[in-house]
Design an enzyme around this catalytic site. Structure first.
Site, mmCIF file in Angstrom:
data_model
loop_
_atom_site.group_PDB
_atom_site.id
_atom_site.type_symbol
_atom_site.label_atom_id
_atom_site.label_comp_id
_atom_site.label_asym_id
_atom_site.label_seq_id
_atom_site.Cartn_x
_atom_site.Cartn_y
_atom_site.Cartn_z
ATOM 1 N N SER A 182 4.527 2.307 7.972
ATOM 2 C CA SER A 182 4.010 1.252 6.935
ATOM 3 C C SER A 182 5.369 0.735 6.317
ATOM 4 O O SER A 182 5.872 1.407 5.889
ATOM 5 C CB SER A 182 3.001 1.770 6.156
ATOM 6 O OG SER A 182 1.654 1.775 6.621
ATOM 7 N N HIS A 205 0.718 -1.261 -0.182
ATOM 8 C CA HIS A 205 0.189 0.133 -0.120
ATOM 9 C C HIS A 205 0.732 1.286 0.110
ATOM 10 O O HIS A 205 0.169 2.321 -0.469
ATOM 11 C CB HIS A 205 -1.068 -0.164 1.186
ATOM 12 C CG HIS A 205 -0.544 0.174 2.475
ATOM 13 N ND1 HIS A 205 -0.352 -0.829 3.395
ATOM 14 C CD2 HIS A 205 -0.153 1.511 3.285
ATOM 15 C CE1 HIS A 205 0.172 -0.086 4.451
ATOM 16 N NE2 HIS A 205 0.418 1.128 4.424
ATOM 17 N N ASP A 241 -0.079 -7.316 1.129
ATOM 18 C CA ASP A 241 0.355 -6.117 1.351
ATOM 19 C C ASP A 241 1.685 -5.896 1.350
ATOM 20 O O ASP A 241 2.377 -5.201 2.421
ATOM 21 C CB ASP A 241 -0.420 -5.407 2.474
ATOM 22 C CG ASP A 241 -0.255 -4.026 2.770
ATOM 23 O OD1 ASP A 241 0.295 -3.431 1.774
ATOM 24 O OD2 ASP A 241 -0.746 -3.293 3.613
#
Lengths: 484, 466
Positions: B163, B53, B84
Site C-alpha cells: 500500500s 490508510h 486514500d
C-alpha cells in the site's frame, strides 16, 4: 443376593413377552393423518404455480369433526385423511379455519371413515410442568413418546402478528411440529406447531377449547389483540415522573400504532394498572387464577375475542381512570405490509414487462427465512411502519421482464411505486385505472423518493402490444391477477 | 549533460507505523497500539506520497530509505481520506539529499505493462511485481467506504505492505498501489494519475478540500419513450438527471434535465463519458474539478439545449455514510454514553454488523438522507451504553438505541443532547428513544450530583468530545 438375581432374570425373561403383548393406545382411534396438496407460490414469479405436498395430523374431537392446526392448509388443492396409520385415504374438506388462531376444523363426508374413530377430550387446564406424551402415526405404527413440559409462555403465533399463550416442551423427538397431539393422562393438552432444536411449541388445549366453544356458539368474531406497545416500569423514577402515588405497579403504554377502526382511548404514557380485574405488575405480568404470573397479552386472547370490551384501569393525569377497551380484530389487511395472504394466489400486474406486486411479508420471504436481514433495507423499513389513510398498502415494481419496449429499464427492481400518471398508488387494483389515465402518449411511473430511480416513462400506445408479447415470450397466462 | 536517472527503487520508502485506533463504543478509550507497514515514494518538494490508510491513526511514523537500516521519523503534512492518499514530511536534515523525486506519469493504457515497487509482507527487502493494466474504472475506495474514484486494476500482485507504493511505467509513477479484493486472485488496484494529480493540486493552497461531487443521481436514458417524452434530438445521447441532492444541484439543475456533456466530454445514454479511451461514469468529470470550481455542462431542458455551469463542492454529509477518521464524538451524562450514529460505531456490533444491526439504524444511517431528507437528523445520536451507577441502575433501556428526544427536545445532533439536559428545571430528565423502544427517566438533581463521581469511577477525563 439370590433375590436380586431372580429379579434381573425375571426382567430379561419377561421383557420380550411384554412387548409382544403391547396394548393398543387408546389414542389410535382419535389421531388421524392428513395429506395436503397445495399451491406453493413463488412470489418472485407470481404467475408460476408450483405444488407442494405435506402431511400432518388431526385429532377427532366430535361428531364428524377433526381439529388440526391451520398451518399448511392454506392454498390447498386436495385434502385427504387416513385413519389407523395405514390403508385407505379419504377426501376431506375444511369446514372452518382461522389463521390468526392457527386452528382448523376438518371433516370427511364418507361415512365409512368415521367407523371406529372416537373423539378425544381436550383438557380445560394445561399444566406448566411434568411429563406428557406425544402421539402420532409413524410409518404405519403408532408412536407414543415422552416429553417434559417446560412452561407456558406468551409468544407470537405461528401465522399471525399477535402474541398468545403457547406450551413449551423439551423434546428429543425428530420431526415434530405437524399438529401432533400432546397428551396427559387421558386428555389432550396441546397440538404442536413447531420444533427448534430440542424445544417443541404447542397450542394449549385450553385455548383450543374456548375457541371452538365460541365458534360453535356463534360468538367468535376473530382474534382480538392489544393494539399498543408498553414498557416495563421497573424504573421507579419513571413512575414518579408520571406522578403515580402508592405502590409501584403497572406498565407504561408507549405507543399506539395507527389502526383503522381502533377508537380506543388509551394514550401513550398511561400507566396500565389493571386489565379485566387483574392487577398488572411492573414487569407486565398479572396473576392468572390458573397459571400464575402471565404476561398481560394473554388477557386479550384468554376467553376473549375481537370486539369484546375489556375494562381497564389506567393512571392518567395524576389519578386512576377507568376505560373500556374494545379488542381490535387481528386482520392482515390492516397492515401496511400484510403478514400473510392465504387462500389466494399472489397478485400482480404485468405491463409492458414491468411486474408490479403488492408488498407483503410472503413477498419479502422470497429472500429466505432470514429475509429480515437479506431483503433490501429500504423494503424492510416499511415493515415497521403503520398504514396511513392515504397509504394503506404499498405496491412495488418487482422486476422487469426484458423486452425492446422496456429497454433501459431492465435492471430496475424492488422499487416502491409512488404514482402512476399522477395517481398515488397504494393497492395493486389501482393500477388498471391509473394506466387508463394517461395523457395519451405516455405513462409516467414514479417511485418513492430515495429509490434508485424516481421516474420512468412508458409509451402508452405500444403498451398493450408489448404486454401481449411479453406474456407470450415469458409464458404468462394472465397479464394480471387481482383478487376480489 | 544528460544525467542517468536513478533506479526508481532508490526513491521508494519503507514506512513502519504504530497506530492506535479509537474505541467507537467507549469513545474516550483507545484500542491497543499496533504496528503495521506500508510503502511510499519520494516526489517533488521533499515529500513522500503514500496511502492515507497507511498512516491513519498513526502515533509514530518511521520511514526507511532503500538499503538503509536507519529509521527516520516522519509526519503527515496532508491526508486525503476520500482518495486514500497522504503526503509525509521528514524533518531530519539531509533525509532527502540522496533521493531523486520520482516523476509522475499519465494514465497508463489498458494492456500495457507496469511494475509495482513496495515492501509487502513476507520479507524485509523491496519487492517488485510486474503485470498488465487489466482495466480502468471508477472503483469503490474501501478506505472511505463511500467514494468511487478512478482506479486501475492490474494482475501484478498487490499485497498488504504494498500500500502506498509506486506503480511504475517508463520510469514514471502511473499509480499508487492501494487495495485488493479479498478472495479475488491476481487483482490489485492502484490509484490512477488523475486522482493523485488532483490531490497534489488541491493541497497547493496548503489545505486539503477533497473531491467534489455533482450531487445528482443520473439515470440511463436508453428508453425510446423516455427520450421522446423529453424530446431529446437524435444527435444527442445524454443521461437523465433523476434526483438532486446537493444544494448546488438543486439550485442549478432540475429533475429530468438531460446531461448532454460535462466540459468537453459528451455524456452517453448510460451516463458514461469517454475518458482517455476508457468508458467511465460521468461522475468522474465532476470529481476532477476542485471544490468550488464551476464545471461547464450542456443540458437538454424543456426541449432546448442549454449551456451552463454547475458549481461543485465536497459533500460533507453523504447519503451513504462512510468511515470516519476523526476521534469519535461523545457526551457522558449520568452514566449515559451518547455518541453519533456512524458506520464506525455500528461496526463495533461485531464482524457481521451489517447483517445483525437493527434495520432501522441502517435505514437512518444509509438511506433516510435520500428518502426522507426533510426528517433526517443532522447526526443521529445513539445511547451507546450506560455506565452503571445507582442513579441509572433501574433503567431498562441501557444502550444501542437511537435517541429521539430528551426533555421533549428533538435530538438532531450530539450538541442537542447537552443543551436538552441543561435546559429546563423539571424534576426529571426524560429520554425518548426512536421506534418502539419507549423512554427512560432519571432524577435531575441526583443525575447532576452523580455525574462527577461516575466519570471518576469509569476513568473518563472529559465528559465530552464534540
Amino acid at each position: 443376593m439370590k433375590n436380586l438375581l431372580a429379579l434381573i432374570l425375571a426382567t430379561f425373561v419377561f421383557a420380550p413377552i411384554a412387548q409382544a403383548q403391547k396394548e393398543r393406545s387408546p389414542w389410535e382411534n382419535s389421531v388421524v393423518r392428513l395429506d395436503i396438496n397445495r399451491h406453493n407460490y413463488n412470489y418472485f414469479q407470481p404467475w408460476s404455480r408450483r405444488v407442494a405436498a405435506n402431511q400432518k395430523f388431526g385429532l377427532v374431537i366430535g361428531e364428524r369433526a377433526i381439529v388440526t392446526t391451520a398451518n399448511l392448509l392454506y392454498n390447498h388443492t386436495l385434502l385427504r385423511l387416513q385413519k389407523g396409520g395405514r390403508g385407505q385415504w379419504y377426501t376431506g374438506r375444511v369446514t372452518w379455519i382461522d389463521y390468526h388462531a392457527n386452528i382448523a376444523l376438518v371433516t370427511v363426508d364418507e361415512e365409512r371413515f368415521w367407523e371406529g374413530l372416537e373423539p378425544a377430550k381436550l383438557a380445560e387446564e394445561v399444566p406448566d410442568s411434568g411429563t406428557a406424551e406425544l402421539v402420532r402415526w409413524n410409518s404405519g405404527r403408532f408412536e407414543v413418546r415422552k416429553l417434559d413440559i417446560n412452561r407456558l409462555q406468551i409468544r407470537k403465533g405461528q401465522l399471525t402478528f399477535i402474541d398468545m399463550l403457547h406450551l413449551e416442551l423439551d423434546s428429543e423427538i425428530n420431526g415434530v411440529g405437524w399438529s401432533e397431539a400432546i397428551t396427559l393422562d387421558n386428555k389432550v393438552i396441546g397440538l404442536t406447531i413447531s420444533q427448534a432444536r430440542n424445544k417443541c411449541i404447542a397450542i394449549p388445549s385450553s385455548f383450543i377449547q374456548s375457541l371452538l366453544k365460541a365458534q360453535s356458539e356463534g360468538n367468535y368474531r376473530g382474534m382480538g389483540f392489544f393494539n399498543f406497545f408498553w414498557q416495563q416500569s421497573e424504573n421507579p423514577t419513571t413512575l414518579d415522573y408520571l406522578n403515580l402515588t402508592g405502590t409501584k405497579r403497572g406498565v407504561i403504554v408507549t405507543q399506539i400504532p395507527n389502526l383503522p377502526g381502533d377508537n380506543n382511548t388509551l394514550k401513550p404514557r398511561d400507566i396500565l394498572l389493571e386489565i379485566d380485574g387483574n392487577s398488572i405488575d411492573p414487569l407486565g405480568d398479572y396473576n392468572d387464577p390458573v397459571y400464575g404470573p402471565m404476561m398481560l397479552e394473554n388477557l386479550a386472547t384468554r376467553n376473549h375475542w375481537a370486539g369484546d370490551k375489556i375494562p381497564m384501569k389506567v393512571w392518567r393525569d395524576g389519578k386512576e381512570q377507568e376505560i373500556l377497551y374494545t379488542l381490535p380484530k387481528a386482520d392482515y389487511d390492516n397492515e401496511l405490509i400484510p403478514t400473510a395472504l392465504y387462500d389466494s394466489p399472489p397478485e400482480y400486474v404485468m405491463a409492458g414487462g414491468l411486474v408490479f406486486q403488492p408488498m407483503t411479508v410472503p413477498y419479502l420471504m422470497s429472500w429466505g427465512n432470514d429475509w429480515q436481514r437479506r431483503a433490501p433495507v429500504r423494503l424492510i423499513h416499511y415493515k415497521g411502519q403503520p398504514p396511513t389513510e392515504d397509504r394503506p398498502r404499498l405496491v412495488v415494481l418487482s422486476t422487469v421482464l426484458p423486452d425492446p419496449y422496456n429497454l433501459g429499464y431492465q435492471s430496475y427492481r424492488f422499487l416502491v411505486v409512488d404514482k402512476i400518471n399522477g395517481e398515488r398508488i397504494s393497492r395493486i387494483d389501482q393500477l388498471k385505472s391509473a394506466f387508463e389515465n394517461s395523457d395519451g402518449d405516455y405513462h409516467v411511473v414514479e417511485f418513492e423518493q430515495g429509490e434508485p430511480v424516481e421516474r420512468i416513462i412508458l409509451d402508452a400506445k405500444r403498451l398493450g402490444a408489448a404486454t401481449q408479447r411479453v406474456m407470450l415470450r415469458y409464458g404468462l397466462n394472465e397479464s394480471s391477477v387481482i383478487n376480489e | 549533460m544528460l544525467t542517468q536517472a536513478a533506479p526508481p527503487e532508490e526513491s521508494v520508502i519503507q514506512i513502519v507505523v504504530f497506530t492506535q485506533q479509537p474505541d467507537w463504543d467507549e469513545p474516550w478509550n483507545s484500542m491497543p497500539v499496533s504496528r503495521s507497514s506500508g510503502t511510499g515514494f519520494v516526489i517533488e518538494g521533499n515529500r513522500i506520497m503514500t496511502n492515507a490508510h497507511v498512516v491513519t491513526w498513526a502515533k509514530q511514523i518511521l520511514v526507511r530509505r532503500y538499503q538503509d537500516s536507519q529509521p527516520f521519523q516522519a509526519r503527515v503534512s496532508y491526508i486525503g481520506h476520500d482518495c486514500d492518499l497522504a503526503l509525509l514530511e521528514v524533518d531530519a536534515p539531509g533525509f532527502f539529499d540522496s533521493l531523486t523525486p520520482l516523476p509522475l506519469g499519465e494514465l497508463p493504457k489498458v494492456r500495457s505493462t507496469v511494475v509495482t515497487y513496495g515492501y509487502p509482507a513476507g520479507g524485509e527487502q523491496i519487492s517488485y511485481t510486474s503485470g498488465v493494466v487489466s482495466r480502468i474504472e471508477l472503483q469503490n475506495y474501501t478506505h472511505p467506504g463511500n467514494r468511487r474514484l478512478l482506479a486501475a486494476q492490474t494482475d501484478a500482485a498487490i499485497n498488504p505492505g504494498n500500500s502506498g507504493g509506486p506503480v511504475i511505467q517508463d520510469g514514471k509513477v502511473v499509480g499508487v498501489a492501494f487495495q485488493g479484493i479479498p478472495g479475488l486472485e491476481n487483482t490489485g488496484f492502484f490509484i490512477a494519475p488523475p486522482v493523485f494529480e488532483h490531490f497534489l493540486e488541491d493541497v497547493k493552497d496548503k489545505r486539503y478540500d477533497g473531491f467534489p461531487q455533482a450531487g445528482i443521481r443520473m439515470a440511463p436514458l436508453q428508453n425510446a419513450a423516455q427520450r421522446a417524452f423529453l424530446g431529446v434530438p437524435a444527435q444527442f445521447e445524454g443521461a437523465r438527471i433523476d434526483a438532486l441532492f446537493s444544494d448546488s444541484a438543486k439550485k442549478h439543475l432540475r429533475k429530468d434535465d438531460v446531461l448532454v456533456a460535462v466540459g468537453d466530454y459528451p455524456v452517453a445514454q448510460d451516463g458514461s463519458i469517454l475518458y482517455q479511451n476508457n468508458q467511465l461514469h460521468a461522475g468522474l468529470a465532476f470529481s476532477l474539478a476542485q471544490s468550488g470550481d464551476s464545471v461547464p455542462i450542456t443540458l437538454w431542458r424543456d426541449k432546448k439545449g442549454l449551456q451552463t455551469e454547475l458549481p461543485v463542492h465536497v459533500e460533507t454529509k453523504d447519503a451513504a455514510a462512510g468511515n470516519l477518521y476523526e476521534l469519535p464524538k461523545y457526551y457522558v451524562y449520568a452514566g449515559m454514553v451518547f455518541t453519533p450514529l456512524t458506520k464506525n460505531y455500528l461496526s463495533t456490533f461485531g464482524q457481521n454488523w451489517s447483517a445483525t444491526t437493527d434495520s432501522e439504524l441502517l435505514y437512518e444511517l444509509f438511506y433516510k438522507r435520500k428518502s426522507d431528507p426533510e426528517n433526517t437528523r443532522t447526526d443521529a445520536v445513539m445511547l451507546a451504553s450506560t455506565l452503571a451507577h445507582p442513579v441509572n441502575a433501574n433503567m431498562r433501556i441501557r444502550g444501542r438505541v437511537m435517541v429521539d428526544k430528551i426533555n421533549g427536545v428533538r435530538i438532531d445532533k450530539l450538541e442537542d443532547v447537552i443543551s436538552a439536559f441543561e435546559s429546563g428545571d423539571d424534576d426529571f430528565h426524560v429520554i425518548d428513544f426512536s421506534g418502539s423502544f419507549g423512554f427512560e427517566t432519571v432524577d435531575r438533581i441526583e443525575a447532576n450530583t452523580a455525574n462527577g463521581s461516575i466519570l471518576n469511577t469509569y476513568g473518563i477525563a472529559n465528559d465530552r468530545r464534540l
